[in-house]
Design a protein around this motif. Sequence first.
Motif, PDB file in Angstrom:
ATOM      1  N   THR A   1       0.832  -1.203   0.000  1.00 14.17           N
ATOM      2  CA  THR A   1       0.000   0.000   0.000  1.00 14.17           C
ATOM      3  C   THR A   1       0.867   1.254   0.000  1.00 14.17           C
ATOM      4  O   THR A   1       0.602   2.214  -0.738  1.00 14.17           O
ATOM      5  CB  THR A   1      -0.931   0.005   1.226  1.00 14.17           C
ATOM      6  N   TYR A   2       1.901   1.258   0.828  1.00 11.76           N
ATOM      7  CA  TYR A   2       2.796   2.413   0.940  1.00 11.76           C
ATOM      8  C   TYR A   2       3.482   2.702  -0.393  1.00 11.76           C
ATOM      9  O   TYR A   2       3.577   3.857  -0.832  1.00 11.76           O
ATOM     10  CB  TYR A   2       3.829   2.138   2.026  1.00 11.76           C
ATOM     11  N   VAL A   3       3.937   1.653  -1.073  1.00 15.05           N
ATOM     12  CA  VAL A   3       4.622   1.816  -2.351  1.00 15.05           C
ATOM     13  C   VAL A   3       3.655   2.278  -3.436  1.00 15.05           C
ATOM     14  O   VAL A   3       3.938   3.205  -4.198  1.00 15.05           O
ATOM     15  CB  VAL A   3       5.315   0.500  -2.760  1.00 15.05           C
ATOM     16  N   MET A   4       2.486   1.655  -3.505  1.00 16.10           N
ATOM     17  CA  MET A   4       1.536   2.000  -4.557  1.00 16.10           C
ATOM     18  C   MET A   4       0.955   3.397  -4.371  1.00 16.10           C
ATOM     19  O   MET A   4       0.489   4.015  -5.335  1.00 16.10           O
ATOM     20  CB  MET A   4       0.419   0.955  -4.625  1.00 16.10           C
ATOM     21  N   ARG A   5       1.000   3.899  -3.151  1.00 16.80           N
ATOM     22  CA  ARG A   5       0.575   5.276  -2.904  1.00 16.80           C
ATOM     23  C   ARG A   5       1.772   6.226  -2.919  1.00 16.80           C
ATOM     24  O   ARG A   5       1.677   7.364  -2.461  1.00 16.80           O
ATOM     25  CB  ARG A   5      -0.194   5.369  -1.579  1.00 16.80           C
ATOM     26  N   GLN A   6       2.881   5.722  -3.426  1.00 13.15           N
ATOM     27  CA  GLN A   6       4.097   6.511  -3.649  1.00 13.15           C
ATOM     28  C   GLN A   6       4.585   7.218  -2.385  1.00 13.15           C
ATOM     29  O   GLN A   6       5.084   8.337  -2.427  1.00 13.15           O
ATOM     30  CB  GLN A   6       3.847   7.520  -4.781  1.00 13.15           C
ATOM     31  N   GLY A   7       4.421   6.515  -1.263  1.00 15.37           N
ATOM     32  CA  GLY A   7       4.888   7.056   0.003  1.00 15.37           C
ATOM     33  C   GLY A   7       3.918   8.007   0.665  1.00 15.37           C
ATOM     34  O   GLY A   7       4.195   8.501   1.765  1.00 15.37           O
ATOM     35  N   HIS A   8       2.784   8.275   0.032  1.00 17.62           N
ATOM     36  CA  HIS A   8       1.804   9.204   0.600  1.00 17.62           C
ATOM     37  C   HIS A   8       0.767   8.418   1.402  1.00 17.62           C
ATOM     38  O   HIS A   8      -0.449   8.459   1.142  1.00 17.62           O
ATOM     39  CB  HIS A   8       1.139  10.017  -0.496  1.00 17.62           C
ATOM     40  N   ALA A   9       1.248   7.683   2.358  1.00 14.31           N
ATOM     41  CA  ALA A   9       0.411   6.882   3.245  1.00 14.31           C
ATOM     42  C   ALA A   9       1.205   6.639   4.515  1.00 14.31           C
ATOM     43  O   ALA A   9       2.422   6.861   4.558  1.00 14.31           O
ATOM     44  CB  ALA A   9       0.036   5.552   2.582  1.00 14.31           C
ATOM     45  N   GLN A  10       0.496   6.199   5.535  1.00 10.32           N
ATOM     46  CA  GLN A  10       1.189   5.913   6.797  1.00 10.32           C
ATOM     47  C   GLN A  10       1.769   4.500   6.765  1.00 10.32           C
ATOM     48  O   GLN A  10       1.065   3.548   6.452  1.00 10.32           O
ATOM     49  CB  GLN A  10       0.223   6.051   7.971  1.00 10.32           C
ATOM     50  N   PHE A  11       3.059   4.408   7.063  1.00 10.44           N
ATOM     51  CA  PHE A  11       3.672   3.095   7.247  1.00 10.44           C
ATOM     52  C   PHE A  11       4.212   3.062   8.666  1.00 10.44           C
ATOM     53  O   PHE A  11       5.186   3.741   8.997  1.00 10.44           O
ATOM     54  CB  PHE A  11       4.800   2.851   6.241  1.00 10.44           C
ATOM     55  N   SER A  12       3.543   2.304   9.507  1.00 10.05           N
ATOM     56  CA  SER A  12       3.897   2.290  10.926  1.00 10.05           C
ATOM     57  C   SER A  12       3.573   0.920  11.505  1.00 10.05           C
ATOM     58  O   SER A  12       3.176   0.011  10.791  1.00 10.05           O
ATOM     59  CB  SER A  12       3.119   3.368  11.682  1.00 10.05           C
TER      60      SER A  12
END
Length: 368
Positions: free
Chosen positions: A83-94
């Motif tokens: 999800t983080y990659v497909m949203r090009q880093g515009h997501a929370q990765f925690s």
Amino acid sequence: MKNNSLVLILLFVNLIGFTQEYEFETTIDLEATDVISQGNTGTCWSFSTSSFLESEIMRLTGKKIDISEMFTVRHTYPKKAWTYVMRQGHAQFSEGGLGHDVINSVSEFGVVPNEIYTGLLNNEKKHSHSKMTDSIKTILKAYINDRKSYTSNLQDDVNAILDAYLGDDIKTFSYDGVRYTPKSFLEMTKINPSDYVSITSFSHEPYYSEFILDIPDNFANGSFFNVPLDELTTIANYALRNGFTIELDCDVSEQTFSSKHGIAVVPENEDRAALIKISPEKRITEAYRQEEFENYNTTDDHLMHITGMLKDQKGTKYYKVKNSWGTSGVGHDGYVYMSEAYFKLKTISIMVHKDAIPNQIKTKLLLK
């Protein structure tokens, strides 16, 4: 003069009534596994929902099984990474997540006992995931920033990090003399992932609809059924009275939520003395609840497991909430007694078995 004296006496009696130290009587106490600690991790979502499923297994089969929280965590991180990659880093990765992430993992990958997959390597005694999460995020950012120069397989690299920190994935194992896969073990537990639903109560979406709740940890875009606030508490109370426990997502940032004292209340004057002595609580309305959510005073902080109900000497209802912060230095042996007012104001969502919902509400939600 007599009337004034009577008023003063009544006020004094009322004040005395609201300055008594808590005395609790348990009214409902459902089966649950022992309180354990999530350690230095943000995996309350897996610990609480695993505990919820453990109670469900006891309800369905009578068997007490400690299921692996880390097996679910191990299978959820690749989903977060994608999800983080497909949203090009515009997501929370925690390290955070929600109850439906456990259900999604269970549905796809099954479950295993904790003794088979602890997620602790090299004689570790406590879970700690900060280095693992940082390592994964580093390679995800490297991929996003320059995909052409990233020559290895990203998914393989994520899995290699998870293997190094949590242990290799489990394909088959033996338990009580029987050979299982994670999926066949799930069948043995009688857990049907499709039986579990997430429910919330917010007025910015239509009631009795299903919508994606916009909170940072909802990376999976999970949907929630929306009901009026009174019906949220109706569902919770009905579930407990009929033998169903509840997975709970709520805000624990209030100064009157205390794991040390084992109390969560919403006093009128916001005084921490309410952690020790009974105090009048605020009246919680849908409008006030919505306001607190929209101004970020109510946030998606922590997930826990409701296993029963209590009342104090004034008859106020409380939920018996199993936490995952261990038992050392924690009130009520790792449980928090949460007032109904706190539940109404600070609950983000609950998860229950669909049979734990009263029929009249289930009909409105078009649930079968």
